[in-house]
Enzyme design. Structure first.
Site, PDB file in Angstrom:
ATOM      1  N   GLU A  94      85.326  24.129  77.739  1.00 44.79           N
ATOM      2  CA  GLU A  94      83.908  24.362  77.416  1.00 44.79           C
ATOM      3  C   GLU A  94      83.509  23.599  76.168  1.00 44.79           C
ATOM      4  OE1 GLU A  94      82.673  28.510  77.313  1.00 44.79           O
ATOM      5  OE2 GLU A  94      84.233  29.015  78.741  1.00 44.79           O
ATOM      6  N   ASP A 116      73.252  32.527  87.000  1.00 49.41           N
ATOM      7  CA  ASP A 116      74.359  31.564  87.148  1.00 49.41           C
ATOM      8  C   ASP A 116      74.200  30.686  88.392  1.00 49.41           C
ATOM      9  OD1 ASP A 116      76.703  34.117  86.065  1.00 49.41           O
ATOM     10  OD2 ASP A 116      75.494  32.695  84.896  1.00 49.41           O
ATOM     11  N   ARG A 156      63.368  45.354  78.650  1.00 47.60           N
ATOM     12  CA  ARG A 156      63.781  43.944  78.491  1.00 47.60           C
ATOM     13  C   ARG A 156      62.619  43.089  78.034  1.00 47.60           C
ATOM     14  NH1 ARG A 156      68.703  42.352  80.514  1.00 47.60           N
ATOM     15  NH2 ARG A 156      69.728  43.874  81.848  1.00 47.60           N
ATOM     16  N   HIS A 193      79.008  28.577  81.727  1.00 49.09           N
ATOM     17  CA  HIS A 193      79.609  29.708  82.450  1.00 49.09           C
ATOM     18  C   HIS A 193      81.071  29.382  82.689  1.00 49.09           C
ATOM     19  CE1 HIS A 193      79.819  33.108  85.226  1.00 49.09           C
ATOM     20  NE2 HIS A 193      80.464  32.317  86.068  1.00 49.09           N
ATOM     21  N   ASN A 222      81.395  28.084  71.092  1.00 47.93           N
ATOM     22  CA  ASN A 222      80.643  26.996  71.732  1.00 47.93           C
ATOM     23  C   ASN A 222      79.505  26.528  70.835  1.00 47.93           C
ATOM     24  OD1 ASN A 222      81.455  26.215  74.602  1.00 47.93           O
ATOM     25  ND2 ASN A 222      81.598  28.441  74.674  1.00 47.93           N
ATOM     26  N   ILE A 262      71.133  39.302  80.331  1.00 52.76           N
ATOM     27  CA  ILE A 262      70.461  38.667  81.463  1.00 52.76           C
ATOM     28  C   ILE A 262      68.982  38.520  81.121  1.00 52.76           C
ATOM     29  CG2 ILE A 262      69.773  38.958  83.871  1.00 52.76           C
ATOM     30  CD1 ILE A 262      72.468  40.307  84.358  1.00 52.76           C
TER      31      ILE A 262
HETATM   32  C1  GRF Z   1      83.577  32.988  76.366  1.00 57.39           C
HETATM   33  O1  GRF Z   1      84.150  33.870  77.318  1.00 57.39           O
HETATM   34  C2  GRF Z   1      83.109  31.740  77.074  1.00 57.39           C
HETATM   35  O2  GRF Z   1      83.937  31.465  78.191  1.00 57.39           O
HETATM   36  C3  GRF Z   1      81.716  32.092  77.514  1.00 57.39           C
HETATM   37  O3  GRF Z   1      81.211  32.993  76.532  1.00 57.39           O
HETATM   38  C4  GRF Z   1      82.318  33.627  75.838  1.00 57.39           C
HETATM   39  C5  GRF Z   1      82.186  33.541  74.335  1.00 57.39           C
HETATM   40  O4  GRF Z   1      81.981  32.211  73.994  1.00 57.39           O
HETATM   41  N1  GRF Z   1      80.897  30.911  77.619  1.00 57.39           N
HETATM   42  P1  GRF Z   1      81.684  31.795  72.438  1.00 57.39           P
HETATM   43  O5  GRF Z   1      83.031  31.671  71.773  1.00 57.39           O
HETATM   44  O6  GRF Z   1      80.866  32.925  71.811  1.00 57.39           O
HETATM   45  O7  GRF Z   1      80.972  30.482  72.534  1.00 57.39           O
END
Ligand code: GRF
Length: 196
Positions: A174, A145, A65, A109, A14, A92
């Site tokens: 996504e 979320d 955290r 998500h 992403n 988180i």
């Molecule tokens: C994937 O499961 C995607 O659905 C969620 O995070 C995971 C890894 O995504 N958003 P990425 O390839 O590291 O962006």
């Protein structure tokens, strides 16, 4: 020009789409890719794409955290982002961190929220016999979320799907949704975007 930091934990597919989208007349540019895992594959991809990277290994902090997030914040305060995109970020964040960057944090998500917050979203959709699945981009609030939805992309659940085939179809959605929502958000547009 809005400044965008992207937080990742893994491969960063992403993140790559977001980086590729921020060119030309796009109202935002990337200023930092930050990971909780120094070995995250996405860090190397971001480096090759000439974006500054940093990592804060969350395992150094045990259950503290606040200390982990304080070090994340040190890196973010140098980068001065207007927008923070969580992209496959698997930690988180505490309400204190979310409050510090209130209104500026987005997350993607892999479900059609409010269905299936949390983990194992594809297995849960398959178990429920859902005919549709998809992804949601939302603003991050203290509730996991559950922040205001900025966009959703729907995909069909097909006969014979397993979690791998469904996850791949959702991931492709996504990759279309997140750049489109980021561009609107960076332009100040908070209208919900629905892709099917
Ligand atoms: C994937 O499961 C995607 O659905 C969620 O995070 C995971 C890894 O995504 N958003 P990425 O390839 O590291 O962006």
């Amino acid at each position: 020009m809005k400044r965008v930091a992207i937080l990742i934990s893994g491969g960063g597919s992403n993140m790559v789409r977001l980086l590729e989208s921020m060119t030309g007349d796009h109202p935002a540019r990337p200023v930092l890719v930050l990971s909780n895992d120094p070995a995250a594959g996405g860090l190397a991809l971001a480096h090759h794409m000439r974006v500054a990277t940093a990592a804060v290994d969350h395992r150094r902090f045990g259950r503290d955290r606040a200390a982990f997030e304080a070090e994340l914040a040190d890196h973010l305060d140098v980068a001065q982002p207007d927008i923070i995109c969580l992209a496959g970020f698997m930690r988180i964040l505490t309400p204190a961190f979310v409050d510090r960057y209130a209104g500026r944090v987005l997350n993607i998500h892999p479900s059609l929220l409010p269905k299936y917050p949390g983990l194992r979203t594809h297995q849960r959709a398959l178990d429920a016999g859902d005919e549709q699945a998809g992804a949601t981009v939302h603003q991050v609030t203290a509730d996991l979320d559950a922040g205001p939805i900025l966009g959703q992309a729907r995909v069909p659940v097909l006969p014979g799907d397993d979690t791998a085939t469904l996850a791949a179809r959702v991931l492709a959605a996504e990759h279309r949704l997140y750049p489109a929502v980021l561009r609107r958000f960076a332009a100040g547009n908070r209208d919900r975007l629905d892709l099917d």
